[in-house]
Design an enzyme around this catalytic site. Structure first.
Site, short mmCIF file in Angstrom:
data_model
loop_
_atom_site.label_atom_id
_atom_site.label_comp_id
_atom_site.label_asym_id
_atom_site.label_seq_id
_atom_site.Cartn_x
_atom_site.Cartn_y
_atom_site.Cartn_z
N ASP A 31 0.96 -1.21 -0.02
CA ASP A 31 -0.15 -0.06 0.09
C ASP A 31 0.89 1.26 0.01
OD1 ASP A 31 -1.94 2.16 0.74
OD2 ASP A 31 -3.29 0.55 1.28
N ALA A 81 -5.73 -1.71 -5.30
CA ALA A 81 -4.89 -0.36 -5.40
C ALA A 81 -5.51 0.33 -6.45
CB ALA A 81 -3.54 -0.76 -5.33
N LEU A 83 -7.26 4.40 -7.13
CA LEU A 83 -8.15 5.62 -6.92
C LEU A 83 -9.59 5.70 -7.02
CD1 LEU A 83 -5.45 8.26 -8.20
CD2 LEU A 83 -5.52 7.62 -5.70
N ASN A 99 -2.76 5.76 -12.47
CA ASN A 99 -2.76 5.02 -11.44
C ASN A 99 -3.52 3.69 -11.75
OD1 ASN A 99 -2.27 5.00 -8.25
ND2 ASN A 99 -4.10 4.24 -8.62
N SER A 124 -16.13 -2.16 -10.28
CA SER A 124 -17.18 -1.27 -9.82
C SER A 124 -18.23 -1.21 -10.55
CB SER A 124 -16.55 0.22 -9.75
OG SER A 124 -17.63 1.00 -9.44
N TYR A 148 -13.38 7.86 -13.69
CA TYR A 148 -13.29 6.74 -12.69
C TYR A 148 -13.82 5.39 -13.34
CZ TYR A 148 -14.13 3.53 -8.74
OH TYR A 148 -14.14 2.45 -7.98
N LYS A 152 -11.93 1.70 -14.88
CA LYS A 152 -12.13 0.63 -14.25
C LYS A 152 -12.69 -0.52 -15.46
CE LYS A 152 -11.95 0.64 -9.76
NZ LYS A 152 -10.91 -0.25 -9.16
N PHE A 217 -27.89 15.18 -1.46
CA PHE A 217 -27.83 15.79 -2.78
C PHE A 217 -29.14 15.29 -3.46
CE2 PHE A 217 -23.35 15.60 -1.24
CZ PHE A 217 -23.03 16.73 -1.34
#
Length: 334
Positions: A31, A81, A83, A99, A124, A148, A152, A217
């Protein structure tokens, strides 16, 4: 066998590590601590009464990866690992592709170089995008609406091609929905380094009087109470799903794409009211504008996980809320 867990001190990975250690698996954790704390290593050793090595470093560091694989005879990898902030990915997409995609490529290159072919990827539900139907099943079209989710999905495409190129690869691609909750020891849980991106840790800070109120929201969605509905899953159910996925890839090569969710949506207000009921704590709220990219409702079809992994989520929304708060209290008192 020895399993390398990347991002191993993060929220989901640390709970998967706890389950694996309790099942007497040998682990090595890596990590870079960008969204985790090194103290989680000591907490994992304490709650499992097991010692295991931890390396502080980045998954893009090929020299370090070669050393870890060589020194510990790694036979399988669980790759957490990455973001995970949608908003941050919109502001800095290159960071996310470097990343999340670049880091995975580096890891896979080292695995292939050293003859390690068992791989579990932390994907995800964001890969699905705007639902064409619900619940999302694994055949639903994938059209992510932010960098993001795109990162993935790009990794998933790489993994699919890799599995097709060499029959030795055994890959489980696990699409998570909304993990919440904490380990029953209350020693580990969700503890972001910066401002929380997710509802539960933000709500914990409001309950602990660290923030004055929770912003909801949007309350004008076409849902039962006007707030967004999500498929919240207890992190320990998720951890157990990873154990089942490990057993699958040990005996079945190829690429396996599997949702890990409960199959039932809960609204933001339902989560807040459940938390207030089981803890006795009050959550002041204010209603904000809808956020760009937020969907009214999404949730999983968990049928494939039940059929292929012999796994299904068993813990309730109340379990998720209570364990999160118990972890928060433990953290505040430590």
């Amino acid at each position: 066998m020895t399993i390398l867990i990347t991002g191993g001190l993060g929220f989901i990975a640390s709970h998967a590590a706890a389950s694996l250690l309790e099942s007497n698996q040998e682990l090595v954790l890596l990590d870079n601590l960008c969204n985790s704390q090194e103290s989680v290593h000591q907490k994992l050793e304490k709650l499992t009464d097991r010692k295991f090595p931890f390396y502080r470093g980045d998954v893009r560091d090929k020299k370090l990866l070669r050393k870890i694989f060589s020194d510990h005879s790694i036979t399988a990898v669980m790759h957490f690992a990455g973001l995970k902030s949608v908003a941050e990915s919109v502001k800095d997409p290159l960071l996310y592709f470097d990343n999340n995609v670049g880091g995975t490529i580096t890891l896979l290159e080292v695995m292939q170089e050293l003859g390690v072919y068992q791989f579990i990827f932390s994907s995800s539900a964001t890969v699905y995008g705007v639902p064409e139907y619900l619940p999302y099943d694994e055949s639903h079209p994938t059209k992510p609406i932010n960098p993001y989710g795109q990162s993935k999905l790009q990794v998933e495409a790489i993994l699919k091609d890799l599995a097709a190129s060499d029959s030795r690869w055994a890959i489980a691609c696990l699409r998570y929905f909304n993990p919440v909750g904490a380990h029953p020891s209350h020693l580990i849980g969700e503890l972001p380094n910066d401002q929380p991106n997710n509802l539960m840790p933000f709500m914990m800070q409001v309950a602990a009087k660290q923030r004055p109120f929770l912003t909801v929201f949007g309350n004008d969605y076409e849902t039962a109470d006007g707030t967004g509905e999500r498929d919240y899953i207890h992190v320990m159910d998720l951890a157990e799903g990873h154990e089942k996925a490990l057993a699958l890839i040990q005996k079945t090569p190829g690429m396996h794409i599997i949702n890990l969710g409960t199959g039932k949506p809960h609204s933001v207000l339902e989560l807040v009211r459940t938390f207030e009921k089981v803890t006795g704590e009050s959550i002041p709220m204010q209603i904000g504008k809808r956020r760009d990219g937020d969907l009214p409702v999404y949730y999983a079809s968990a049928d494939k996980a039940k059929d292929v992994l012999q796994w299904q989520a068993t813990r309730t929304l109340a379990d998720m809320c209570l364990s999160s708060w118990q972890f928060q209290l433990q953290h505040l008192s430590s």
